[in-house]
Motif scaffolding. Structure first.
Motif, short mmCIF file in Angstrom:
data_model
loop_
_atom_site.label_atom_id
_atom_site.label_comp_id
_atom_site.label_asym_id
_atom_site.label_seq_id
_atom_site.Cartn_x
_atom_site.Cartn_y
_atom_site.Cartn_z
N GLY A 49 52.56 39.19 -78.95
CA GLY A 49 53.71 39.07 -78.41
C GLY A 49 54.24 37.90 -79.00
O GLY A 49 54.25 37.61 -79.88
N VAL A 50 55.18 37.21 -78.16
CA VAL A 50 56.01 36.02 -78.39
C VAL A 50 55.57 34.92 -78.46
O VAL A 50 54.77 34.22 -77.35
N ARG A 51 55.09 34.16 -79.91
CA ARG A 51 54.64 32.81 -79.68
C ARG A 51 55.36 31.63 -80.56
O ARG A 51 56.24 32.19 -81.23
N VAL A 52 55.29 30.60 -80.07
CA VAL A 52 55.78 29.29 -80.95
C VAL A 52 54.94 29.52 -82.28
O VAL A 52 53.88 29.38 -82.23
N VAL A 53 55.60 29.59 -83.35
CA VAL A 53 54.98 29.36 -84.88
C VAL A 53 54.31 28.10 -84.82
O VAL A 53 54.71 26.90 -84.32
N LYS A 54 53.38 27.87 -85.83
CA LYS A 54 52.61 26.88 -86.15
C LYS A 54 53.60 25.99 -87.07
O LYS A 54 54.13 26.30 -88.10
N LEU A 55 53.61 24.58 -86.33
CA LEU A 55 54.57 23.68 -87.14
C LEU A 55 53.76 23.06 -88.42
O LEU A 55 52.65 22.55 -87.88
N PRO A 56 54.36 22.93 -89.42
CA PRO A 56 53.62 22.00 -90.25
C PRO A 56 53.42 20.61 -90.26
O PRO A 56 52.64 19.88 -90.95
N THR A 370 46.02 19.49 -90.91
CA THR A 370 47.17 19.64 -91.37
C THR A 370 47.26 21.00 -92.06
O THR A 370 46.49 21.68 -92.11
N HIS A 371 48.61 21.59 -92.34
CA HIS A 371 48.76 23.10 -92.55
C HIS A 371 48.95 23.10 -94.18
O HIS A 371 49.34 22.29 -94.55
#
Ligand SMILES: [Zn+2]
Length: 371
Positions: A49-56, A370-371
């Motif tokens: 479903g709808v999720r906030v994306v991972k922020l770098p 960290t991404h």
């Protein structure tokens, strides 16, 4: 078109919308406070479903960028919470939040390793009121577990963090003669009977207390008869004569040879502790039988009582000769916990104290991802 990834599974996801603007505190730029503003996108995954994306630049729930949080963690390892709060302009809540998240990350990342020899100890939180139970990894010199209280349930939680092969890998558990811990180990550690080792310093304390009871009573009687040889000698009877000044040692030797009841109690204590210098079990058992006989016939009530208690506990005292372990945390762990207590006047609850012990003594990898 930007390809988004689902925050849950990393699979492809379609852009959905943007959240309202949020802010993240970042490292100062030149001398200016720097704040990042953004409206994080949300993406839709077929499965999740709808999720906030991972922020770098930040972890999901943080109000700080990864770089800011990493710096705060490095400082918190070196300086008091108060100093870091002041220098970085953070509130207590923010400091505690950073530490709590760091500990959660560290615990999650920790690998299941063998803890062969452990010590179980308690520490008072705010002088004598409440306690925490600590497990020391004696080999690595770190604390893999801390929990509120000193009941059986306080320790039970630890075994649940271990895998079956880790439980099998435990060789020795050192502790004070404290039944809630004995029960917990008994119920969870395979072959616990041969692995529990009652701490020899704890035993020395019991013997020392008994000597002092004898001394106090004898001192009263002697004083009434105008003899004050025992007055103020409490600590002499607890010290090791080797560590005394030559003059004190001579005086103490006189006292010991005096045939006073206290001198006999003291000799019982020293002879009892000689148990721990044996290498082999058979002669040690023989020594103890002889000593116990002497203790219970000494007509010194406190020595009789401690003799009986040690006999009752003996099978988990003699285990010391096999494992050579005590429950005392390493000097550096103790020093860190003292420091945590000293610098943590802002602790409003036990949970913060527990987090701080994990943070400083857990040997955890605390850095933000960290991404
Ligand atoms: Zn997904």
């Amino acid at each position: 078109m930007i390809q988004w990834a689902c925050a849950e599974c990393g699979g492809p996801a379609k852009w959905y919308d943007h959240q309202p603007e949020r802010q993240w505190r970042h490292l100062d730029t030149c001398q200016y406070r720097t704040v990042l503003h953004a409206r994080p996108p949300r993406a839709e995954c077929g499965e999740h479903g709808v999720r906030v994306v991972k922020l770098p630049w930040a972890e999901a729930s943080s109000r700080f960028t990864v770089l800011f949080e990493a710096l705060a963690i490095e400082w918190l390892k070196e300086a008091s919470q108060k100093a870091v709060a002041r220098q970085m302009e953070l509130s207590w809540e923010e400091i505690h939040g950073i530490m709590e998240r760091a500990v959660e990350r560290g615990l999650e990342r920790r690998k299941a390793e063998k803890v062969a020899q452990m010590g179980i100890d308690e520490k008072a939180f705010r002088r004598g009121h409440r306690y925490v139970t600590l497990v020391n990894d004696v080999v690595r010199g770190r604390v893999p577990y801390v929990a509120a209280g000193r009941e059986q349930s306080s320790l039970d939680g630890f075994w649940e963090t271990l895998r079956p092969e880790q439980l099998e890998g435990i060789e020795a558990v050192a502790m004070d003669m404290w039944d809630p811990y004995v029960s917990s180990v008994g119920e969870h550690v395979p072959g616990a009977n041969g692995k529990i080792v009652f701490d020899k310093f704890h035993i020395a304390r019991h013997l020392g207390d008994a000597v002092d009871k004898v001394r106090r009573k004898a001192n009263k009687l002697l004083k009434a008869a105008g003899d004050d040889r025992l007055a103020g000698t409490r600590y002499e009877w607890l010290k090791n004569p080797v560590a005394m000044e030559p003059k004190d040692r001579r005086e103490f030797a006189e006292l010991r040879k005096s045939g006073l009841k206290t001198a006999r109690a003291w000799a019982l204590k020293e002879t009892g502790m000689a148990l721990f210098s044996y290498v082999y079990e058979r002669p040690a058992r023989k020594h103890f039988r002889w000593w116990h006989n002497w203790a219970v016939r000494s007509r010194l009530q406190p020595m009789i009582e401690v003799g009986r208690m040690l006999k009752r506990r003996f099978e988990n005292i003699i285990t010391y000769l096999r494992h050579r372990v005590t429950n005392a945390a390493s000097e550096s762990i103790n020093a860190k916990i003292q420091w945590v207590k000293y610098t943590a006047r802002g602790f409003r609850n036990l949970q913060n104290f527990i987090h701080a012990i994990h943070f400083h003594c857990g040997g955890l990898n605390l850095a933000p991802a960290t991404h």
